[in-house]
Design an enzyme around this catalytic site. Sequence first.
Site, PDB file in Angstrom:
ATOM      1  N   ASP A 274     -14.574  -2.546  -4.255  1.00  0.00           N
ATOM      2  CA  ASP A 274     -14.259  -3.874  -3.833  1.00  0.00           C
ATOM      3  C   ASP A 274     -14.763  -4.201  -2.388  1.00  0.00           C
ATOM      4  O   ASP A 274     -15.039  -3.348  -1.625  1.00  0.00           O
ATOM      5  CB  ASP A 274     -12.750  -4.075  -3.966  1.00  0.00           C
ATOM      6  CG  ASP A 274     -11.891  -2.928  -3.275  1.00  0.00           C
ATOM      7  OD1 ASP A 274     -12.629  -2.288  -2.410  1.00  0.00           O
ATOM      8  OD2 ASP A 274     -10.555  -2.646  -3.727  1.00  0.00           O
TER       9      ASP A 274
ATOM     10  N   HIS B  21      -1.851  -1.125  -7.611  1.00  0.00           N
ATOM     11  CA  HIS B  21      -3.199  -1.746  -7.748  1.00  0.00           C
ATOM     12  C   HIS B  21      -4.195  -0.406  -7.731  1.00  0.00           C
ATOM     13  O   HIS B  21      -3.959   0.546  -7.008  1.00  0.00           O
ATOM     14  CB  HIS B  21      -3.761  -2.939  -6.941  1.00  0.00           C
ATOM     15  CG  HIS B  21      -3.874  -2.496  -5.616  1.00  0.00           C
ATOM     16  ND1 HIS B  21      -3.809  -3.396  -4.409  1.00  0.00           N
ATOM     17  CD2 HIS B  21      -4.159  -1.402  -4.934  1.00  0.00           C
ATOM     18  CE1 HIS B  21      -4.338  -2.997  -3.308  1.00  0.00           C
ATOM     19  NE2 HIS B  21      -4.512  -1.780  -3.511  1.00  0.00           N
TER      20      HIS B  21
ATOM     21  N   GLU C 253      -4.676  -6.288  -8.994  1.00  0.00           N
ATOM     22  CA  GLU C 253      -3.412  -6.280  -8.703  1.00  0.00           C
ATOM     23  C   GLU C 253      -2.563  -6.466  -9.915  1.00  0.00           C
ATOM     24  O   GLU C 253      -3.164  -6.625 -11.265  1.00  0.00           O
ATOM     25  CB  GLU C 253      -3.229  -7.770  -7.786  1.00  0.00           C
ATOM     26  CG  GLU C 253      -4.190  -7.867  -6.699  1.00  0.00           C
ATOM     27  CD  GLU C 253      -3.487  -6.902  -5.403  1.00  0.00           C
ATOM     28  OE1 GLU C 253      -2.896  -5.674  -5.690  1.00  0.00           O
ATOM     29  OE2 GLU C 253      -3.802  -7.291  -4.261  1.00  0.00           O
TER      30      GLU C 253
HETATM   31  P1  PGA Z   1      -4.719   3.091   1.544  1.00  0.00           P
HETATM   32  O1  PGA Z   1      -5.134   1.998   0.260  1.00  0.00           O
HETATM   33  O2  PGA Z   1      -5.616   4.097   1.152  1.00  0.00           O
HETATM   34  O3  PGA Z   1      -5.197   2.131   2.790  1.00  0.00           O
HETATM   35  O4  PGA Z   1      -3.393   3.464   1.541  1.00  0.00           O
HETATM   36  C1  PGA Z   1      -4.932   2.301  -0.724  1.00  0.00           C
HETATM   37  C2  PGA Z   1      -5.540   1.114  -1.747  1.00  0.00           C
HETATM   38  O5  PGA Z   1      -4.723   0.286  -1.615  1.00  0.00           O
HETATM   39  O6  PGA Z   1      -6.128   1.296  -2.919  1.00  0.00           O
END
Ligand code: PGA
Length: 225
Positions: A65, A128, A133
Site C-alpha cells: 500500500d 486491517h 479497512e
Molecule cells: P504497525 O502497522 O506495524 O506499524 O503496527 C501494522 C499495520 O497497520 O498493518
Amino acid sequence: MISQYNIVSDYHQLSSEVAGIVSTQIKEHPLSKLCLPTGSTPLGMYEDLVMLELDWRLVITFNLDVYLMNVDHPESYQSYMKKNLFDSINIFPINCHFPFRPTSAFEDKIAGSMGIDLCILGIGTNGHIAFNEPGSSFKSRTRLVDLDEQTIQDNSRFFDSVDDVPKQAITMGLGTIMESKKIVLMANGKHKREILDEAMYGDVTEEIPASILQEHDNVIIFYCD
Ligand code: PGA
C-alpha cells in the site's frame, strides 16, 4: 485453517524468523516476486535482511500500500522502503513496484509477473491488512481507499500531528493478497493479540479483514508480546 501460529519470545526472534523465510525464498528461487509491508513491525526484519547480504538482482517486489501523498515526503512508503531496505541491497529500482493509478494497471503488473510468491503482512489494531479497512470486500482488488479513523490515530505517531496523516491510500485488495502463494503475517505487541486471535480463530467476516486468511492454505503467523 491457519497452517502455523507461532508465538516467539521477543521482537528480535520475530524479525529473524521472518527474515529467514524471505532469505530461503530468495536463495531457492532467485526470481521471486515478493509483496512487502511497511509500518513499525517489519523494521527489524528489514534490518536483518540487509545484514544477510542476499542477492536481490532478480527479485521483483510489490508493496502492499501507499498513502496518497507526495512520494518524496519522508513518511511516504516509497521513502520508507528506500531508507529501510532498497538503498542497502542490490535490487534494481525498476523491479520495485508500489500501487499506483490506474489501479488496474498495477494489477496487470502483478499478473504479468505471474503472481506473488511470498507476501509479508502486518495487522492493524482494527484487523486491517494492508489498508483494507473493516468492511472491505473479500473480493477487493487494488484501489483507492479512505483510511479508517482508528488507522489515522494509530499512524499519527509518525507525523507531527494527527491532521498531517494522509486520509487516503492506494492498497492492494484482499482478493489480490489472497492470490499470493504463501503468506506470512507478523504481529508485535500485546495490543495486537486480541484482534489477531479473533482474526485467526473467530468468524470469517469482512468486519475483520485479516480473518480471510483462514481461507488461505499456506499462512504462517508470528506473534510476540
Ligand atoms: P504497525 O502497522 O506495524 O506499524 O503496527 C501494522 C499495520 O497497520 O498493518
